[in-house]
Design a protein around this motif. Structure first.
Motif, short mmCIF file in Angstrom:
data_model
loop_
_atom_site.label_atom_id
_atom_site.label_comp_id
_atom_site.label_asym_id
_atom_site.label_seq_id
_atom_site.Cartn_x
_atom_site.Cartn_y
_atom_site.Cartn_z
N ALA A 82 -4.24 -8.23 -0.67
CA ALA A 82 -3.66 -9.07 0.43
C ALA A 82 -3.38 -7.85 1.58
CB ALA A 82 -2.65 -9.95 -0.15
N ALA A 83 -3.00 -6.84 1.02
CA ALA A 83 -2.44 -5.87 1.98
C ALA A 83 -3.55 -4.78 2.43
CB ALA A 83 -1.08 -4.96 1.42
N HIS A 84 -4.52 -4.63 1.95
CA HIS A 84 -5.48 -3.73 2.11
C HIS A 84 -5.84 -3.44 3.49
CE1 HIS A 84 -7.42 -3.48 -2.24
NE2 HIS A 84 -6.33 -3.04 -2.24
N ALA A 85 -6.18 -4.45 4.26
CA ALA A 85 -6.46 -4.30 5.52
C ALA A 85 -5.41 -3.92 6.40
CB ALA A 85 -6.85 -5.70 6.17
N ASP A 86 -4.19 -4.41 6.24
CA ASP A 86 -2.93 -3.94 6.93
C ASP A 86 -2.71 -2.81 6.76
OD1 ASP A 86 -0.56 -4.71 8.69
OD2 ASP A 86 0.43 -4.09 6.72
N GLU A 101 -8.74 1.08 -2.65
CA GLU A 101 -9.04 0.35 -3.79
C GLU A 101 -9.82 -0.99 -3.59
OE1 GLU A 101 -9.78 -0.31 -6.91
OE2 GLU A 101 -9.30 1.79 -7.53
N LYS A 102 -10.82 -1.58 -4.17
CA LYS A 102 -11.63 -2.42 -3.82
C LYS A 102 -10.68 -3.90 -4.00
CE LYS A 102 -11.19 -3.38 -8.21
NZ LYS A 102 -10.60 -4.33 -8.92
N PRO A 103 -10.85 -5.01 -3.24
CA PRO A 103 -12.16 -4.97 -2.22
C PRO A 103 -11.51 -4.08 -0.91
CG PRO A 103 -11.06 -7.04 -2.42
CD PRO A 103 -10.33 -6.16 -3.40
N LEU A 104 -12.76 -3.96 -0.04
CA LEU A 104 -12.36 -3.40 1.18
C LEU A 104 -11.21 -4.18 1.91
CD1 LEU A 104 -12.78 -1.28 3.30
CD2 LEU A 104 -14.55 -2.62 4.44
N ALA A 105 -11.17 -5.33 1.96
CA ALA A 105 -10.16 -6.29 2.58
C ALA A 105 -9.92 -7.62 1.82
CB ALA A 105 -10.25 -6.64 4.20
N ALA A 106 -9.25 -8.59 2.25
CA ALA A 106 -9.32 -9.82 1.46
C ALA A 106 -10.37 -10.85 1.84
CB ALA A 106 -8.09 -10.49 1.67
N THR A 107 -10.67 -10.58 3.30
CA THR A 107 -11.80 -11.21 4.08
C THR A 107 -12.79 -10.45 4.74
OG1 THR A 107 -10.52 -11.83 5.81
CG2 THR A 107 -10.18 -13.23 4.22
N THR A 108 -13.72 -10.65 4.95
CA THR A 108 -14.71 -10.07 5.86
C THR A 108 -14.18 -9.83 7.41
OG1 THR A 108 -16.12 -12.13 6.32
CG2 THR A 108 -16.93 -10.63 4.66
N ALA A 109 -13.46 -10.75 7.82
CA ALA A 109 -12.86 -10.82 9.16
C ALA A 109 -11.94 -9.72 9.06
CB ALA A 109 -12.26 -12.00 9.38
N GLU A 110 -11.05 -9.41 8.22
CA GLU A 110 -10.15 -8.37 8.22
C GLU A 110 -10.71 -6.94 7.94
OE1 GLU A 110 -6.06 -10.53 6.09
OE2 GLU A 110 -7.57 -9.15 5.01
N VAL A 124 -13.09 8.16 9.13
CA VAL A 124 -14.08 7.79 7.94
C VAL A 124 -13.49 6.77 6.88
CG1 VAL A 124 -15.46 8.52 6.03
CG2 VAL A 124 -15.29 9.76 8.10
N VAL A 125 -14.14 5.56 6.79
CA VAL A 125 -13.62 4.70 5.71
C VAL A 125 -14.37 4.62 4.31
CG1 VAL A 125 -13.21 2.21 5.17
CG2 VAL A 125 -12.84 3.09 7.36
N GLY A 126 -13.72 5.03 3.34
CA GLY A 126 -14.39 4.80 2.00
C GLY A 126 -14.03 3.72 1.27
N CYS A 127 -14.50 3.39 0.03
CA CYS A 127 -13.90 2.30 -0.65
C CYS A 127 -14.30 2.22 -2.05
CB CYS A 127 -14.30 0.91 -0.15
SG CYS A 127 -13.40 -0.47 -0.79
N ALA A 128 -13.49 1.98 -3.22
CA ALA A 128 -13.96 1.90 -4.44
C ALA A 128 -14.98 0.42 -4.55
CB ALA A 128 -12.75 1.63 -5.30
N PRO A 187 -16.75 -6.37 -7.37
CA PRO A 187 -16.99 -5.21 -6.68
C PRO A 187 -17.85 -4.27 -7.54
CG PRO A 187 -14.99 -5.99 -5.69
CD PRO A 187 -15.55 -6.65 -6.97
N TYR A 188 -17.31 -4.00 -8.77
CA TYR A 188 -18.13 -3.10 -9.73
C TYR A 188 -19.53 -3.35 -9.93
CZ TYR A 188 -13.27 -1.73 -10.84
OH TYR A 188 -11.95 -1.39 -10.79
N TYR A 189 -19.80 -4.86 -10.11
CA TYR A 189 -21.13 -5.11 -10.42
C TYR A 189 -22.03 -5.33 -9.36
CZ TYR A 189 -19.06 -6.31 -15.00
OH TYR A 189 -18.56 -6.23 -16.26
N VAL A 190 -21.37 -5.87 -8.10
CA VAL A 190 -22.22 -6.14 -6.98
C VAL A 190 -22.50 -4.72 -6.32
CG1 VAL A 190 -22.45 -7.08 -4.79
CG2 VAL A 190 -21.34 -8.35 -6.72
#
Length: 376
Positions: A82-86, A101-110, A124-128, A187-190
């Motif tokens: 819930a805090a990833h995007a902020d 850490e995954k997911p990149l954010a809680a929603t695609t909008a964020e 640069v943005v990277g993500c697990a 996220p691991y599987y997709v």
């Protein structure tokens, strides 16, 4: 074994969030010459100080202090989903690159806000997950790319567990928006399915949950219940741009699956792919007309890798090139998962708007630190 990766310079990293997952990153940072950990921060200062006390040269700072630190090039965001995007947006505003850490954010909008802010700031943005960079998924990918099973037709991806509350001392966030089996383990599987078969163009999903609360099984809160506000069993079909169809099953409700985590089926054979939550494992092939499964030799990926190798890979990525464990892939994966849940609510297929490029393969690679250990 394989070539070595040496970026020639350190990426100076500051970590925000000192929860359970940090131990795996710290263990790998100690053996990655490419990464220099300089600072840590947490809303609980005692947790940050404990890390600093155990890791030479690391300062425990406030979140604001870490974001302002001039010697932090990249922020590793290990906060709750819930805090990833902020946190990512604050790091970007401070001129830092971000690996989350995954997911990149809680929603695609964020998530869109994060990627757009990074584009404007020139960071640069990277993500697990970076598990897809290990020898397990990469060896399977090479087998597919080499035509070992012919044109891929379908895949199955299965993750079944009775729930993380059985072992995690603070499992609340797994059962709140941004959590659940799909957003937590999906996220691991997709990410693996996109790495193996390419991007997804549409999805159909269905979902359910069996309990409205969960009982914590370990730690100081053992016996305490937490509410369930998300679906805890999700299944669906992913249609890849290549035409391959992947069936996904993610559950916090069932007990165990005996089948391999991922199977890929092609015109001339099938592949058994190891757990995408791990970095290695046996890849097996069953060629058309064979009598049994055959183990494939390790042929691609980072050798003996672990969490944090995605940051070393990002550091070695040429400027202007999307990292393998990058924000675009993480966004695509998040949109796929969010769309599966939307399809589960409406009963209709959902078209995927993003089209992340299939990440470049990883040659069989030993990182520089490991080469030094072997030669010493």
């Amino acid at each position: 074994m394989g070539k070595s990766l040496d970026t020639g310079e350190h990426t100076r990293v500051g970590i925000i969030g000192c929860g359970a997952i940090i131990a795996q990153y710290l263990a790998n940072f100690r053996r990655l010459d490419q990464i220099e950990l300089v600072a840590v921060a947490d809303l609980d200062p005692t947790r940050a100080q404990a890390v600093a006390d155990d890791y030479d040269g690391v300062r425990a700072l406030s979140v604001e202090g870490l974001l302002a630190a001039g010697d932090v090039d990249l922020v590793l965001n290990l906060t709750i989903p819930a805090a990833h995007a902020d946190v990512a947006l604050k790091a970007i505003a401070a001129g830092k690159s971000v690996y989350g850490e995954k997911p990149l954010a809680a929603t695609t909008a964020e998530a869109r806000q994060v990627l757009e802010a990074a584009r404007v700031a020139g960071v640069v943005v990277g993500c697990a997950p970076d598990t897809v960079l290990g020898t397990g998924i990469q060896t399977a990918r090479k087998a597919i790319d080499d035509g070992l099973i012919g044109a891929p037709i379908s895949a199955t991806a299965t993750m079944v567990t009775p729930g993380h509350e059985r072992w995690h001392p603070n499992p609340d966030f797994y059962y709140q928006p941004g959590g659940g089996p799909l957003l937590d383990m999906g996220p691991y599987y997709v990410s693996a399915l996109v790495t193996l078969l390419g991007p997804v163009v549409s999805v159909v999903g269905a979902a359910s949950h069996t309990r409205n609360e969960r009982t914590i099984g370990s730690g100081p809160r053992a016996g305490e219940t937490v509410p369930v506000a998300v679906d805890s069993h999700v299944t669906g079909v992913l249609v890849h741009a290549s035409g391959a169809l992947s069936t996904l099953l993610m559950s916090f409700d069932a007990v165990k699956s005996k089948s391999p985590n991922i199977e890929i089926h092609g015109e001339r054979g099938s592949l058994a792919v190891p757990d995408p939550n791990h970095f290695d494992g046996d890849v097996q092939v069953f060629p058309l007309g064979a009598d049994d499964w055959q183990n494939l030799p390790v042929s691609a990926g980072y050798v003996d890798s672990g969490r944090g190798f995605g940051i070393a890979d990002l550091a070695a990525t040429p400027q202007g090139t999307e990292p393998r464990a990058g924000g675009q892939l993480a966004y695509h994966v998040l949109e796929v998962m969010e769309s599966m849940l939307a399809s589960a609510r409406t009963g209709s297929a959902v078209q995927i708007k993003s089209m992340a490029a299939r990440p470049e393969p990883v040659e069989l690679t030993t990182l520089a630190a490991q080469v030094a250990e072997v030669s010493s």
